[in-house]
Design a protein around this motif. Structure first.
Motif, PDB file in Angstrom:
ATOM      1  N   LYS A 193       0.890  -1.291  -0.031  1.00  0.00           N
ATOM      2  CA  LYS A 193       0.125   0.116   0.083  1.00  0.00           C
ATOM      3  C   LYS A 193       0.763   1.207  -0.031  1.00  0.00           C
ATOM      4  O   LYS A 193       0.727   2.175  -0.807  1.00  0.00           O
ATOM      5  CB  LYS A 193      -0.953  -0.370   1.324  1.00  0.00           C
ATOM      6  CG  LYS A 193      -2.200  -0.892   1.150  1.00  0.00           C
ATOM      7  CD  LYS A 193      -3.054  -0.912   2.396  1.00  0.00           C
ATOM      8  CE  LYS A 193      -2.295  -1.525   3.675  1.00  0.00           C
ATOM      9  NZ  LYS A 193      -3.174  -1.485   4.641  1.00  0.00           N
ATOM     10  N   PHE A 194       1.811   1.330   1.030  1.00  0.00           N
ATOM     11  CA  PHE A 194       2.815   2.414   0.985  1.00  0.00           C
ATOM     12  C   PHE A 194       3.515   2.469  -0.450  1.00  0.00           C
ATOM     13  O   PHE A 194       3.693   3.686  -0.917  1.00  0.00           O
ATOM     14  CB  PHE A 194       3.809   1.895   2.055  1.00  0.00           C
ATOM     15  CG  PHE A 194       4.735   3.175   2.242  1.00  0.00           C
ATOM     16  CD1 PHE A 194       4.410   4.333   3.166  1.00  0.00           C
ATOM     17  CD2 PHE A 194       5.918   3.341   1.632  1.00  0.00           C
ATOM     18  CE1 PHE A 194       5.324   5.238   3.410  1.00  0.00           C
ATOM     19  CE2 PHE A 194       6.854   4.311   1.843  1.00  0.00           C
ATOM     20  CZ  PHE A 194       6.484   5.571   2.817  1.00  0.00           C
ATOM     21  N   LEU A 195       4.010   1.507  -0.950  1.00  0.00           N
ATOM     22  CA  LEU A 195       4.673   1.757  -2.327  1.00  0.00           C
ATOM     23  C   LEU A 195       3.822   2.250  -3.298  1.00  0.00           C
ATOM     24  O   LEU A 195       4.070   2.962  -4.282  1.00  0.00           O
ATOM     25  CB  LEU A 195       5.332   0.266  -2.645  1.00  0.00           C
ATOM     26  CG  LEU A 195       6.245   0.513  -4.191  1.00  0.00           C
ATOM     27  CD1 LEU A 195       7.313   1.410  -4.043  1.00  0.00           C
ATOM     28  CD2 LEU A 195       6.726  -1.076  -4.223  1.00  0.00           C
ATOM     29  N   ASN A 196       2.740   1.590  -3.470  1.00  0.00           N
ATOM     30  CA  ASN A 196       1.509   2.314  -4.509  1.00  0.00           C
ATOM     31  C   ASN A 196       1.346   3.712  -4.311  1.00  0.00           C
ATOM     32  O   ASN A 196       1.237   4.276  -5.274  1.00  0.00           O
ATOM     33  CB  ASN A 196       0.405   1.037  -4.314  1.00  0.00           C
ATOM     34  CG  ASN A 196       0.529  -0.173  -4.955  1.00  0.00           C
ATOM     35  OD1 ASN A 196       1.617  -0.516  -5.760  1.00  0.00           O
ATOM     36  ND2 ASN A 196      -0.251  -1.125  -4.421  1.00  0.00           N
ATOM     37  N   ALA A 197       1.095   3.929  -3.161  1.00  0.00           N
ATOM     38  CA  ALA A 197       0.683   5.320  -2.829  1.00  0.00           C
ATOM     39  C   ALA A 197       1.862   6.170  -3.112  1.00  0.00           C
ATOM     40  O   ALA A 197       1.767   7.416  -3.603  1.00  0.00           O
ATOM     41  CB  ALA A 197       0.166   5.520  -1.371  1.00  0.00           C
ATOM     42  N   LEU A 198       3.114   5.964  -2.727  1.00  0.00           N
ATOM     43  CA  LEU A 198       4.275   6.825  -2.973  1.00  0.00           C
ATOM     44  C   LEU A 198       4.435   6.667  -4.455  1.00  0.00           C
ATOM     45  O   LEU A 198       4.483   7.888  -4.940  1.00  0.00           O
ATOM     46  CB  LEU A 198       5.355   6.190  -2.372  1.00  0.00           C
ATOM     47  CG  LEU A 198       6.891   6.659  -2.455  1.00  0.00           C
ATOM     48  CD1 LEU A 198       6.863   8.088  -2.240  1.00  0.00           C
ATOM     49  CD2 LEU A 198       7.925   6.387  -1.912  1.00  0.00           C
ATOM     50  N   THR A 199       4.256   5.721  -5.286  1.00  0.00           N
ATOM     51  CA  THR A 199       4.452   5.838  -6.749  1.00  0.00           C
ATOM     52  C   THR A 199       3.539   6.421  -7.551  1.00  0.00           C
ATOM     53  O   THR A 199       3.758   7.397  -8.250  1.00  0.00           O
ATOM     54  CB  THR A 199       4.468   4.171  -7.330  1.00  0.00           C
ATOM     55  OG1 THR A 199       5.492   3.546  -6.659  1.00  0.00           O
ATOM     56  CG2 THR A 199       4.572   4.048  -8.791  1.00  0.00           C
ATOM     57  N   GLU A 200       2.315   6.304  -7.124  1.00  0.00           N
ATOM     58  CA  GLU A 200       1.273   7.046  -7.549  1.00  0.00           C
ATOM     59  C   GLU A 200       1.259   8.522  -7.452  1.00  0.00           C
ATOM     60  O   GLU A 200       1.118   9.677  -8.233  1.00  0.00           O
ATOM     61  CB  GLU A 200      -0.280   6.612  -7.125  1.00  0.00           C
ATOM     62  CG  GLU A 200      -1.246   7.270  -7.715  1.00  0.00           C
ATOM     63  CD  GLU A 200      -2.605   6.912  -7.132  1.00  0.00           C
ATOM     64  OE1 GLU A 200      -3.575   7.661  -7.134  1.00  0.00           O
ATOM     65  OE2 GLU A 200      -2.855   5.917  -6.418  1.00  0.00           O
ATOM     66  N   THR A 201       1.844   9.028  -6.186  1.00  0.00           N
ATOM     67  CA  THR A 201       1.817  10.227  -6.042  1.00  0.00           C
ATOM     68  C   THR A 201       3.027  10.978  -6.752  1.00  0.00           C
ATOM     69  O   THR A 201       3.065  12.169  -7.352  1.00  0.00           O
ATOM     70  CB  THR A 201       2.257  10.576  -4.593  1.00  0.00           C
ATOM     71  OG1 THR A 201       1.191   9.950  -3.751  1.00  0.00           O
ATOM     72  CG2 THR A 201       2.377  12.079  -4.085  1.00  0.00           C
ATOM     73  N   ILE A 202       4.179  10.208  -6.695  1.00  0.00           N
ATOM     74  CA  ILE A 202       5.333  10.783  -7.622  1.00  0.00           C
ATOM     75  C   ILE A 202       5.074  10.915  -9.077  1.00  0.00           C
ATOM     76  O   ILE A 202       5.206  11.791  -9.598  1.00  0.00           O
ATOM     77  CB  ILE A 202       6.309   9.782  -7.425  1.00  0.00           C
ATOM     78  CG1 ILE A 202       7.097   9.944  -6.020  1.00  0.00           C
ATOM     79  CG2 ILE A 202       7.671  10.211  -8.541  1.00  0.00           C
ATOM     80  CD1 ILE A 202       8.422   8.908  -5.494  1.00  0.00           C
ATOM     81  N   ASN A 203       4.314   9.679  -9.636  1.00  0.00           N
ATOM     82  CA  ASN A 203       4.024   9.787 -10.970  1.00  0.00           C
ATOM     83  C   ASN A 203       3.176  10.946 -11.212  1.00  0.00           C
ATOM     84  O   ASN A 203       3.039  11.456 -12.399  1.00  0.00           O
ATOM     85  CB  ASN A 203       3.138   8.472 -11.467  1.00  0.00           C
ATOM     86  CG  ASN A 203       4.459   7.327 -11.600  1.00  0.00           C
ATOM     87  OD1 ASN A 203       5.540   7.793 -11.664  1.00  0.00           O
ATOM     88  ND2 ASN A 203       3.683   6.177 -11.497  1.00  0.00           N
ATOM     89  N   TYR A 204       2.005  11.148 -10.572  1.00  0.00           N
ATOM     90  CA  TYR A 204       1.135  12.493 -10.565  1.00  0.00           C
ATOM     91  C   TYR A 204       2.047  13.813 -10.635  1.00  0.00           C
ATOM     92  O   TYR A 204       1.817  14.549 -11.414  1.00  0.00           O
ATOM     93  CB  TYR A 204       0.180  12.814  -9.549  1.00  0.00           C
ATOM     94  CG  TYR A 204      -0.852  13.825  -9.301  1.00  0.00           C
ATOM     95  CD1 TYR A 204      -1.900  13.715 -10.459  1.00  0.00           C
ATOM     96  CD2 TYR A 204      -0.384  14.859  -8.489  1.00  0.00           C
ATOM     97  CE1 TYR A 204      -2.530  15.083 -10.626  1.00  0.00           C
ATOM     98  CE2 TYR A 204      -1.119  16.037  -8.626  1.00  0.00           C
ATOM     99  CZ  TYR A 204      -2.261  15.908  -9.678  1.00  0.00           C
ATOM    100  OH  TYR A 204      -2.926  17.053  -9.827  1.00  0.00           O
ATOM    101  N   VAL A 205       3.169  13.968  -9.683  1.00  0.00           N
ATOM    102  CA  VAL A 205       3.918  15.217  -9.881  1.00  0.00           C
ATOM    103  C   VAL A 205       4.743  15.265 -10.901  1.00  0.00           C
ATOM    104  O   VAL A 205       4.745  16.183 -11.773  1.00  0.00           O
ATOM    105  CB  VAL A 205       4.871  15.151  -8.738  1.00  0.00           C
ATOM    106  CG1 VAL A 205       5.910  16.226  -8.729  1.00  0.00           C
ATOM    107  CG2 VAL A 205       3.952  15.338  -7.345  1.00  0.00           C
ATOM    108  N   LYS A 206       5.189  13.915 -11.566  1.00  0.00           N
ATOM    109  CA  LYS A 206       6.062  14.024 -12.846  1.00  0.00           C
ATOM    110  C   LYS A 206       5.208  14.109 -14.266  1.00  0.00           C
ATOM    111  O   LYS A 206       5.737  14.835 -15.105  1.00  0.00           O
ATOM    112  CB  LYS A 206       6.845  12.758 -13.070  1.00  0.00           C
ATOM    113  CG  LYS A 206       7.789  12.589 -11.975  1.00  0.00           C
ATOM    114  CD  LYS A 206       8.539  11.241 -12.089  1.00  0.00           C
ATOM    115  CE  LYS A 206       9.913  11.258 -11.273  1.00  0.00           C
ATOM    116  NZ  LYS A 206      10.591   9.907 -11.893  1.00  0.00           N
ATOM    117  N   THR A 207       3.992  13.728 -14.079  1.00  0.00           N
ATOM    118  CA  THR A 207       3.235  13.730 -15.259  1.00  0.00           C
ATOM    119  C   THR A 207       2.266  14.835 -15.475  1.00  0.00           C
ATOM    120  O   THR A 207       1.915  15.608 -16.376  1.00  0.00           O
ATOM    121  CB  THR A 207       2.554  12.246 -15.552  1.00  0.00           C
ATOM    122  OG1 THR A 207       1.658  12.091 -14.674  1.00  0.00           O
ATOM    123  CG2 THR A 207       3.483  11.155 -15.656  1.00  0.00           C
TER     124      THR A 207
END
Length: 134
Positions: A71-85
């Motif tokens: 859950k932590f990895l998914n939330a972190l990845t989703e958040t970082i991808n949102y900022v990047k894209t």
């Protein structure tokens, strides 16, 4: 890897695995895998920040347990991808994919790294380490 230590207090303070991430001149992150009394594992993420007004450090620690890893990895990845894209699609995040020199790493004093961190920092570079260096 199984880790066995008969001294309960010592085992609770030992890291099984440790990774240090230097982030600028004043911030360092430590990722440590530790054991519980029941021989289970958890992750601590520590941010160490040098204070501006004195020679001390502020430290903040997060404990992450195995049931929350995905859950932590998914939330972190989703958040970082949102900022990047979405927020910064034109920003070159790869421009920051470099490590600081060993001299700059040694400038940080005041946070005692675990034995694993110390060994990792002083060990000669291996081929996998060379991949991450610029």
């Amino acid at each position: 890897m199984a880790y066995e230590n008969n001294n309960q207090q010592e085992r609770n303070n030992d890291s099984i695995f440790s990774k240090r991430l230097k982030a600028g001149k004043r911030r360092t992150y430590f990722f440590d895998v530790k054991t519980t009394r029941g021989n289970d594992y958890f992750l601590t993420i520590t941010e160490s920040k040098k204070r501006f007004n004195d020679n001390g450090y502020d430290r903040h620690k997060v404990f992450l347990y195995k049931e929350d890893f995905n859950k932590f990895l998914n939330a972190l990845t989703e958040t970082i991808n949102y900022v990047k894209t979405e927020l910064m699609p034109d920003f070159d995040f790869d421009a920051y994919n470099h490590d600081y020199s060993r001299d700059e790493e040694q400038d940080e004093v005041g946070f005692e790294a675990t034995a694993a961190s110390t060994e990792e920092a002083t060990a000669p570079a291996t081929s996998s380490d060379d991949v991450d260096k610029w």
